[in-house]
Design an enzyme around this catalytic site. Structure first.
Site, PDB file in Angstrom:
ATOM      1  CE1 TYR A  54      -3.016  -3.028   0.341  1.00 11.81           C
ATOM      2  CE2 TYR A  54      -3.346  -2.522   2.656  1.00 11.81           C
ATOM      3  CZ  TYR A  54      -3.609  -3.306   1.562  1.00 11.81           C
ATOM      4  OH  TYR A  54      -4.466  -4.370   1.678  1.00 11.81           O
ATOM      5  CG  HIS A 122      -1.217  -8.794  -0.099  1.00 13.77           C
ATOM      6  ND1 HIS A 122      -0.728  -7.514  -0.098  1.00 13.77           N
ATOM      7  CD2 HIS A 122      -2.546  -8.657  -0.226  1.00 13.77           C
ATOM      8  CE1 HIS A 122      -1.719  -6.651  -0.206  1.00 13.77           C
ATOM      9  NE2 HIS A 122      -2.833  -7.323  -0.287  1.00 13.77           N
ATOM     10  N   PRO A 202     -15.971  -4.129   2.969  1.00 18.34           N
ATOM     11  CG  PRO A 202     -16.106  -3.596   5.243  1.00 18.34           C
ATOM     12  CD  PRO A 202     -15.129  -3.711   4.107  1.00 18.34           C
ATOM     13  N   GLY A 206     -17.265   1.543  -0.960  1.00 18.27           N
ATOM     14  CA  GLY A 206     -18.027   2.766  -0.774  1.00 18.27           C
ATOM     15  C   GLY A 206     -19.367   2.781  -1.474  1.00 18.27           C
ATOM     16  N   GLY A 210     -24.224   4.499  -0.783  1.00 20.95           N
ATOM     17  CA  GLY A 210     -25.095   5.357  -1.566  1.00 20.95           C
ATOM     18  C   GLY A 210     -24.560   6.746  -1.778  1.00 20.95           C
TER      19      GLY A 210
END
Length: 317
Positions: A54, A122, A202, A206, A210
């Site tokens: 990352y 990973h 989860p 995003g 909504g």
């Protein structure tokens, strides 16, 4: 915040995914991200998830600085095996013991810690037997550099093979209302072996909140490359977000909180701990996410939400 056991490690029942603080979702905000991680610890969100891939190490440095002075409050999870150093957007999967051991030493240095609480492979490298990669992680445990090991995005058979080499504490997989793959793959093996499922994305990156306008995503936002975030797919998937929003309005909470509460509620159905790790770089969203585990979902709510995945338009990748 409730807690769960990950092979002897006590973790918060919801964690914090830190990837977006350094890559994929637009520009980094160092100060805001540090504040978010520290606020997570204040709220007893102790499972802090990062990886060496990352931001090319940036994220581990960030996490290390944020938990400095509060190391005992954090359960740090990081990963190795995805090498992006060959060029932007190009990934090489590496799983040789030598590579993983060097990667662990580098992660310890960037994080500024003496031991990594949970160290994931990973991804499984196609040219290295999984048992060799897991054997290297087992040696890191023996050397005291790692407390527990995990795997990311594996099949049930791969989990069983790895577990025969060394006990696996957790499997990290994408899991949400619109991505249910682990249920037909790794969940059964995890239940047999007593392995937790750590659910990344989860909130559907995003989308399930909504609040995502796919036409307004920044040029460097990684979601632009995902089929589900095309304009056509987003129109088709709007019915999913509206269904989640309807449940949320009836409860006086947000759609994101309903989506997270649904993931956490799957622990009973799957027979394993399911720990969502929503990612954010903002304190506001962290606090909203942390409150999601207090949202009660009735059987009727769960039944209504359960079928939404069948209507998803577009693949994960």
């Amino acid at each position: 915040m409730r807690t769960v056991e990950l092979a002897g490690l006590t973790a918060s029942a919801e964690g914090l995914g830190c990837m977006g603080m350094s890559s994929v979702y637009g520009a980094a905000d160092w100060d805001g991200s540090v504040a978010t991680i520290r606020r997570a610890l204040d709220l007893d969100v102790t499972l802090i998830d990062t990886a060496d891939a990352y931001g090319a190490g940036h994220n581990e440095v960030l996490v290390g600085r944020a938990v400095a002075g509060r190391r005992d409050e954090a359960l740090i999870a990081t990963k190795a095996g995805m090498d992006f150093s060959t060029g932007r957007g190009k990934v090489v999967l590496r799983g040789t013991p030598d590579y993983l051991k060097r990667a662990c030493d580098a992660s310890l240095l960037r994080l500024g810690v003496d031991v990594i609480d949970l160290y994931y492979l990973h991804r499984v490298a196609p040219d290295v037997p999984l048992e060799e990669s897991v054997g290297a992680l087992a040696e890191l445990v023996e050397e005291g550099k790692v407390r527990r090991i995990g795997l990311s995005e594996v099949t049930g058979d791969q989990l069983r093979a790895a577990h025969r080499v060394h006990p696996v504490a957790a499997v990290q997989s994408e899991y949400s209302l619109w991505t249910r793959d682990p249920e037909t793959g790794v969940a059964a093996a995890a239940r047999e072996l007593g392995v937790a499922l750590v659910a990344y994305s989860p909130l559907g990156r995003g989308f399930l909140t909504g609040t995502v306008d796919v036409t307004g995503l920044a040029a460097d936002d990684g979601r632009r490359r995902l089929p589900r975030f095309s304009e056509e797919a987003a129109r088709g998937n709007a019915a999913i977000t509206e269904a989640v929003a309807e449940v949320a309005r009836a409860k006086g909470v947000t759609a994101g909180q309903v989506a997270l509460a649904w993931v956490a509620a799957q622990s009973d159905r799957l027979g394993i701990p399911v720990v969502p790790i929503p990612g954010t770089k903002r304190v506001r969203w962290l606090e909203e996410n942390a409150a999601a585990l207090d949202v009660p979902l009735t059987e009727a709510d769960l039944d209504r939400l359960d079928g939404l995945a069948a209507g998803v338009v577009g693949g994960r990748y």
